[in-house]
Design an enzyme around this catalytic site. Sequence first.
Site, PDB file in Angstrom:
ATOM      1  N   TYR A 154       0.877  -1.180   0.000  1.00  0.00           N
ATOM      2  CA  TYR A 154       0.000   0.000   0.000  1.00  0.00           C
ATOM      3  C   TYR A 154       0.908   1.222   0.000  1.00  0.00           C
ATOM      4  O   TYR A 154       1.447   1.619   1.045  1.00  0.00           O
ATOM      5  CB  TYR A 154      -0.926   0.012   1.218  1.00  0.00           C
ATOM      6  CG  TYR A 154      -2.023  -1.033   1.195  1.00  0.00           C
ATOM      7  CD1 TYR A 154      -2.330  -1.731   0.027  1.00  0.00           C
ATOM      8  CD2 TYR A 154      -2.772  -1.310   2.329  1.00  0.00           C
ATOM      9  CE1 TYR A 154      -3.335  -2.686   0.004  1.00  0.00           C
ATOM     10  CE2 TYR A 154      -3.788  -2.259   2.317  1.00  0.00           C
ATOM     11  CZ  TYR A 154      -4.059  -2.945   1.145  1.00  0.00           C
ATOM     12  OH  TYR A 154      -5.061  -3.885   1.129  1.00  0.00           O
ATOM     13  N   PHE A 188     -14.021  -3.615   0.554  1.00  0.00           N
ATOM     14  CA  PHE A 188     -14.878  -2.952  -0.441  1.00  0.00           C
ATOM     15  C   PHE A 188     -16.347  -2.922  -0.005  1.00  0.00           C
ATOM     16  O   PHE A 188     -17.250  -2.963  -0.839  1.00  0.00           O
ATOM     17  CB  PHE A 188     -14.758  -3.604  -1.829  1.00  0.00           C
ATOM     18  CG  PHE A 188     -13.412  -3.468  -2.487  1.00  0.00           C
ATOM     19  CD1 PHE A 188     -12.604  -2.367  -2.238  1.00  0.00           C
ATOM     20  CD2 PHE A 188     -12.948  -4.431  -3.379  1.00  0.00           C
ATOM     21  CE1 PHE A 188     -11.361  -2.232  -2.860  1.00  0.00           C
ATOM     22  CE2 PHE A 188     -11.712  -4.307  -4.002  1.00  0.00           C
ATOM     23  CZ  PHE A 188     -10.913  -3.211  -3.740  1.00  0.00           C
ATOM     24  N   GLY A 215     -17.878  -1.208  -2.961  1.00  0.00           N
ATOM     25  CA  GLY A 215     -18.698  -2.113  -3.770  1.00  0.00           C
ATOM     26  C   GLY A 215     -18.043  -2.406  -5.105  1.00  0.00           C
ATOM     27  O   GLY A 215     -16.835  -2.640  -5.185  1.00  0.00           O
ATOM     28  N   THR A 245     -18.991   3.416  -4.266  1.00  0.00           N
ATOM     29  CA  THR A 245     -20.076   3.296  -5.245  1.00  0.00           C
ATOM     30  C   THR A 245     -21.170   4.311  -4.913  1.00  0.00           C
ATOM     31  O   THR A 245     -21.370   4.653  -3.735  1.00  0.00           O
ATOM     32  CB  THR A 245     -20.672   1.875  -5.254  1.00  0.00           C
ATOM     33  OG1 THR A 245     -21.683   1.818  -6.267  1.00  0.00           O
ATOM     34  CG2 THR A 245     -21.307   1.501  -3.920  1.00  0.00           C
TER      35      THR A 245
HETATM   36  N1  LIG Z   1      -7.206  -8.390   0.889  1.00  0.00           N
HETATM   37  C1  LIG Z   1      -7.329  -7.671  -0.191  1.00  0.00           C
HETATM   38  O1  LIG Z   1      -7.109  -8.135  -1.307  1.00  0.00           O
HETATM   39  C2  LIG Z   1      -7.793  -6.233  -0.094  1.00  0.00           C
HETATM   40  C3  LIG Z   1      -8.132  -5.529  -1.266  1.00  0.00           C
HETATM   41  C4  LIG Z   1      -8.568  -4.221  -1.123  1.00  0.00           C
HETATM   42  C5  LIG Z   1      -8.642  -3.614   0.111  1.00  0.00           C
HETATM   43  N2  LIG Z   1      -8.293  -4.313   1.229  1.00  0.00           N
HETATM   44  C6  LIG Z   1      -8.376  -3.669   2.576  1.00  0.00           C
HETATM   45  O2  LIG Z   1      -9.729  -3.365   2.819  1.00  0.00           O
HETATM   46  C7  LIG Z   1      -9.864  -1.992   3.209  1.00  0.00           C
HETATM   47  C8  LIG Z   1     -11.222  -1.485   2.764  1.00  0.00           C
HETATM   48  O3  LIG Z   1     -11.238  -1.374   1.363  1.00  0.00           O
HETATM   49  P1  LIG Z   1     -11.253   0.044   0.631  1.00  0.00           P
HETATM   50  O4  LIG Z   1     -10.579   1.050   1.472  1.00  0.00           O
HETATM   51  O5  LIG Z   1     -10.719  -0.131  -0.730  1.00  0.00           O
HETATM   52  O6  LIG Z   1     -12.794   0.247   0.379  1.00  0.00           O
HETATM   53  P2  LIG Z   1     -14.031   0.780   1.217  1.00  0.00           P
HETATM   54  O7  LIG Z   1     -13.719   0.986   2.637  1.00  0.00           O
HETATM   55  O8  LIG Z   1     -15.137  -0.097   0.815  1.00  0.00           O
HETATM   56  O9  LIG Z   1     -14.245   2.189   0.507  1.00  0.00           O
HETATM   57  C9  LIG Z   1     -13.246   3.141   0.487  1.00  0.00           C
HETATM   58  C10 LIG Z   1     -13.628   4.191  -0.539  1.00  0.00           C
HETATM   59  O10 LIG Z   1     -14.819   4.845  -0.116  1.00  0.00           O
HETATM   60  C11 LIG Z   1     -14.539   6.196   0.272  1.00  0.00           C
HETATM   61  N3  LIG Z   1     -15.183   6.379   1.552  1.00  0.00           N
HETATM   62  C12 LIG Z   1     -14.814   5.896   2.764  1.00  0.00           C
HETATM   63  N4  LIG Z   1     -15.688   6.256   3.720  1.00  0.00           N
HETATM   64  C13 LIG Z   1     -16.648   6.974   3.101  1.00  0.00           C
HETATM   65  C14 LIG Z   1     -17.809   7.643   3.556  1.00  0.00           C
HETATM   66  N5  LIG Z   1     -18.195   7.607   4.840  1.00  0.00           N
HETATM   67  N6  LIG Z   1     -18.578   8.298   2.644  1.00  0.00           N
HETATM   68  C15 LIG Z   1     -18.209   8.330   1.351  1.00  0.00           C
HETATM   69  N7  LIG Z   1     -17.108   7.734   0.859  1.00  0.00           N
HETATM   70  C16 LIG Z   1     -16.327   7.066   1.726  1.00  0.00           C
HETATM   71  C17 LIG Z   1     -13.043   6.319   0.325  1.00  0.00           C
HETATM   72  O11 LIG Z   1     -12.632   7.592  -0.126  1.00  0.00           O
HETATM   73  P3  LIG Z   1     -12.073   8.694   0.894  1.00  0.00           P
HETATM   74  O12 LIG Z   1     -10.659   8.339   1.170  1.00  0.00           O
HETATM   75  O13 LIG Z   1     -12.245   9.959   0.149  1.00  0.00           O
HETATM   76  O14 LIG Z   1     -12.941   8.626   2.116  1.00  0.00           O
HETATM   77  C18 LIG Z   1     -12.587   5.262  -0.660  1.00  0.00           C
HETATM   78  O15 LIG Z   1     -12.627   5.779  -1.986  1.00  0.00           O
HETATM   79  C19 LIG Z   1      -8.668  -1.325   2.519  1.00  0.00           C
HETATM   80  O16 LIG Z   1      -8.379  -0.046   3.066  1.00  0.00           O
HETATM   81  C20 LIG Z   1      -7.595  -2.362   2.715  1.00  0.00           C
HETATM   82  O17 LIG Z   1      -7.025  -2.255   4.005  1.00  0.00           O
HETATM   83  C21 LIG Z   1      -7.885  -5.611   1.152  1.00  0.00           C
END
Ligand SMILES: NC(=O)c1ccc[n+]([C@@H]2O[C@H](COP(=O)([O-])OP(=O)(O)OC[C@H]3O[C@@H](n4cnc5c(N)ncnc54)[C@H](OP(=O)(O)O)[C@@H]3O)[C@@H](O)[C@H]2O)c1
Length: 295
Positions: free
Chosen positions: A60, A218, A222, A230
């Site tokens: 990351y 996600f 989503g 999303t």
């Molecule tokens: N094991 C794997 O393969 C894998 C793959 C992907 C991710 N992960 C882990 O899973 C975690 C979660 O996934 P993610 O961060 O990609 O996705 P997420 O938490 O589903 O969504 C994050 C996205 O939504 C936005 N967001 C967050 N809170 C929000 C809110 N309250 N209102 C509106 N938008 C919001 C964020 O932008 P802003 O920054 O602008 O808030 C970012 O673009 C990652 O951080 C990572 O640690 C693991």
Amino acid sequence: MPADISATAAGAWKLGDLTVNRLGFGAMRITANPDREVAIRVLRKAVELGVNHLDTAAFYRSPGGTLGVGEGPVRFANELIREALSPYPEDLVITTKVGPGVDERGFYNATTPAELRSQVEENLRQLGRDHLDVVNLRIMKKPGESISDRFGWLAELREAGLIRHLGISNVRPEHLDEAQAIAPVVCVQNSYAIDTHREDDTFLPLCGERGVAYVPFFAIAGAERESGPTVDHTKALEALAAAHNATPAQIRLAWTLHQGDHVLAIPGTGNPAHLEVNIAAGALKLTTEELATLG
Ligand SMILES: NC(=O)c1ccc[n+]([C@@H]2O[C@H](COP(=O)([O-])OP(=O)(O)OC[C@H]3O[C@@H](n4cnc5c(N)ncnc54)[C@H](OP(=O)(O)O)[C@@H]3O)[C@@H](O)[C@H]2O)c1
């Protein structure tokens, strides 16, 4: 927004002998903003608000990491975590993942014991730790892919004291069988949300039956995955958000946490306002009828 927001509101779960609040934090998004002070502020605030489960990875990083965004000098999520939080609070559990890596060749997938060990050591170095709390083996889930060899090599590193607990990521139920035949598994981390990857509807409870945490990523993004949150919400989700004076992202997180006591949320954000909104979602209670309207 309530004044007393706390990540404790959704309760706790044990990853092996380590207790974590079910509302945690994903660190993938904190490198996106070139202003590292904001990232550090978000991480400190998360812990201040009761988050004690951080998900991260050595790959990351920005620019050039998983999100492929950003500019300026390279910012590693692990180094930001260290700068923000070291010396670490005693109850903080940092979960990282190995398998994918980035080096002078670009992205690669570890296929040898030496490559996996060097990824574990890279996490140790970046985080400034002498052992890692939880390490997920993250695979590519190719048809017929076995994880026995790689999980076995990580189990040896666990025996050697470099890792406390093991998990697996981006996997199917047969991978959990394979891994549990080798060593204890404390978590499964898969992509899963109210409107994506519902093929895990049966895997999620199976993890619960085995005492294994199910940690979806996600949940807010989503189908948009790395691109961002999303905005494709159903009418029912929007109506429920309005009824609870909440945002769609909060209802998505609340739905996630209502899937089982063993389900841990790790929303990712680099935005201090979103952080508070996400942690507040841990206190949202949805009724059986409301959950049924969401499908
Ligand atoms: N094991 C794997 O393969 C894998 C793959 C992907 C991710 N992960 C882990 O899973 C975690 C979660 O996934 P993610 O961060 O990609 O996705 P997420 O938490 O589903 O969504 C994050 C996205 O939504 C936005 N967001 C967050 N809170 C929000 C809110 N309250 N209102 C509106 N938008 C919001 C964020 O932008 P802003 O920054 O602008 O808030 C970012 O673009 C990652 O951080 C990572 O640690 C693991």
